[in-house]
Write a protein that holds these residues in place. Structure first.
Motif, mmCIF file in Angstrom:
data_model
loop_
_atom_site.group_PDB
_atom_site.id
_atom_site.type_symbol
_atom_site.label_atom_id
_atom_site.label_comp_id
_atom_site.label_asym_id
_atom_site.label_seq_id
_atom_site.Cartn_x
_atom_site.Cartn_y
_atom_site.Cartn_z
ATOM 1 N N GLU A 1 0.837 -1.197 0.000
ATOM 2 C CA GLU A 1 0.000 0.000 0.000
ATOM 3 C C GLU A 1 0.874 1.250 0.000
ATOM 4 O OE1 GLU A 1 -3.639 -0.115 2.372
ATOM 5 O OE2 GLU A 1 -2.880 -1.947 3.326
ATOM 6 N N SER B 1 0.032 -6.396 5.379
ATOM 7 C CA SER B 1 0.150 -5.095 4.729
ATOM 8 C C SER B 1 1.499 -4.454 5.014
ATOM 9 C CB SER B 1 -0.967 -4.157 5.203
ATOM 10 O OG SER B 1 -0.737 -2.833 4.747
ATOM 11 N N ASP C 1 -4.491 1.924 0.703
ATOM 12 C CA ASP C 1 -5.518 1.608 -0.285
ATOM 13 C C ASP C 1 -6.696 2.567 -0.089
ATOM 14 O OD1 ASP C 1 -7.608 0.504 -1.801
ATOM 15 O OD2 ASP C 1 -7.078 -1.557 -1.311
#
Length: 401
Positions: free
Chosen positions: A36, A72, A42
């Motif tokens: 991300e 993540s 995101d």
């Protein structure tokens, strides 16, 4: 052991479509690292309002559905340091999964040749709106545009005289279907790599998935030279089969019959609705006569079925031989015993989420919650062999969150 246990996936994607492919791969056992943006993450994480429904606080199903079970990392791929981390991830992975448009892929140096230069054996998988070829290959889109409107579902569902079009029934409806297609393509590509050593590029688009979903109807239309037309609102359904259509119950609910061989099931239905004499009614003695007298049969069934609640008919129809179903909304699905028995809804952290539809050895996937933004950044960097001095330097340079 899950089928994809040991498979490592780098996901550089946003919103619903391609991340839902990563979710399916995670359901199947893959280790999916979601890359991300180091600051914003995101954009789907900010989605709180969906139609009339609003989510306050966490967990947020708008992010959980397509991101459960992943890890993540917050990474700025535009910096040299961030690019180096990405290359380290790619070098240790089996799949590179992206939704970025061609121009962004080229700008960031994450197009096929760039990634293959780092890892020639990686399966490169792209999700797009309109496909990788043609004049519109560089354009973006969403499931509402590419899957729903352009690929004929909306027009085929919208009755004549209705202004506009029928909207998708759920957020990420076409995204989720297309994501499952993409996950299946990736699994096939991994199989090819194991068999031949060659890792193909996998492409799935929202438009292509929409055309496939409408494939039967499009085939009929192209053969007969006419578009599919939605039946008028409130119509029974089939003009030649009273046992294929929608019926209202006493409590304002509906049930759907889909018995494509009415002659086979007519007598059984008559007994279950408490009108056995209709089984020997000469108007309905054969399949041909049932078809010819469908309008009369529909009126009889409408009157009878409107006399009891859906719950009462559900109890009576437990032994009905022909296919039928209650018409349920998205909340009622959660109370469906058959859905629960098959674990089509599975606990993931604090939420019940839909499991991806493939089961192996009659076992539902075990879901973890979606990661918080960049929650595993340090963990992933340490797996890559970086010490704390290097991690802190990356943070100071703005390369990682």
């Amino acid at each position: 052991m899950s089928p994809l246990e040991g498979v490592r996936v780098v996901e550089v994607a946003m919103y619903g479509f391609v991340p839902s492919a990563g979710a399916v791969l995670s359901d199947w056992g893959a280790d999916v690292v979601k890359v991300e943006h180091a600051v914003t993450g995101d954009p789907q994480r900010g989605l709180r309002q969906t139609g009339t429904m609003r989510v306050e606080g966490d967990p947020n199903p708008n992010i959980e559905h397509a991101n459960r079970g992943k890890r993540s990392i917050g990474l700025n791929m535009a910096t040299p340091e961030g690019k180096e981390v990405l290359h380290d991830l790619v070098g240790r992975s089996d799949v590179f999964l992206t939704s970025f448009l061609p121009a962004s892929r080229r700008k960031l140096g994450i197009d096929v040749d760039d990634i293959r230069a780092v890892n020639p054996r990686i399966v490169y998988a792209r999700g797009s709106a309109l496909g990788p070829r043609g004049a519109e290959a560089e354009k973006g889109g969403y499931d509402m545009t590419a899957f729903w409107a352009r690929a004929a579902t909306a027009a085929s569902l919208t009755p004549s005289g209705v202004e506009g079009m029928i909207s998708p029934p759920s957020p990420a409806y076409g995204d989720t279907i297309s994501g499952t297609n993409l996950a299946g393509g990736i699994a096939a590509a991994l199989f090819q790599r194991e068999r031949t050593g060659e890792a193909p590029v996998v492409d799935v688009s929202l438009l292509g998935s929409g055309v496939w979903a409408m494939g039967h109807g499009i085939g009929l239309s192209l053969h007969l030279g006419e578009p599919l037309a939605a039946p008028p609102t409130g119509s029974h359904g089939s003009p030649t089969n009273p046992l294929s259509g929608l019926y209202a119950t006493a409590d304002g609910r509906y049930l759907a019959f889909v018995m494509l061989q009415p002659g086979r099931f007519w007598a059984d239905v008559c007994h279950h609705i408490g009108r056995p004499e209709l089984a020997s009614d000469p108007r309905f003695a054969t399949a041909e006569l049932i078809a010819a007298n469908t309008a009369e049969a529909v009126e009889l069934l409408r009157e009878i079925l409107a006399g009891r609640t859906l719950a009462e008919w559900t109890e009576r129809f437990a032994t009905l031989a022909g296919p039928w179903a209650p018409v349920q909304d998205s909340l009622q699905v959660g109370d469906d015993a058959q859905i629960r028995s098959n674990e089509y809804l599975v606990r993931a952290g604090e939420l019940d989420l839909a499991a991806s539809p493939v089961q192996f050895d009659v076992t539902a996937p075990r879901l973890g919650p979606a990661p918080e933004f960049a929650a595993q950044t340090e963990e992933i960097l340490m797996e890559l062999g970086l010490d704390w001095d290097r991690i802190l330097a990356l943070k100071a340079a703005g390369a990682v969150t």
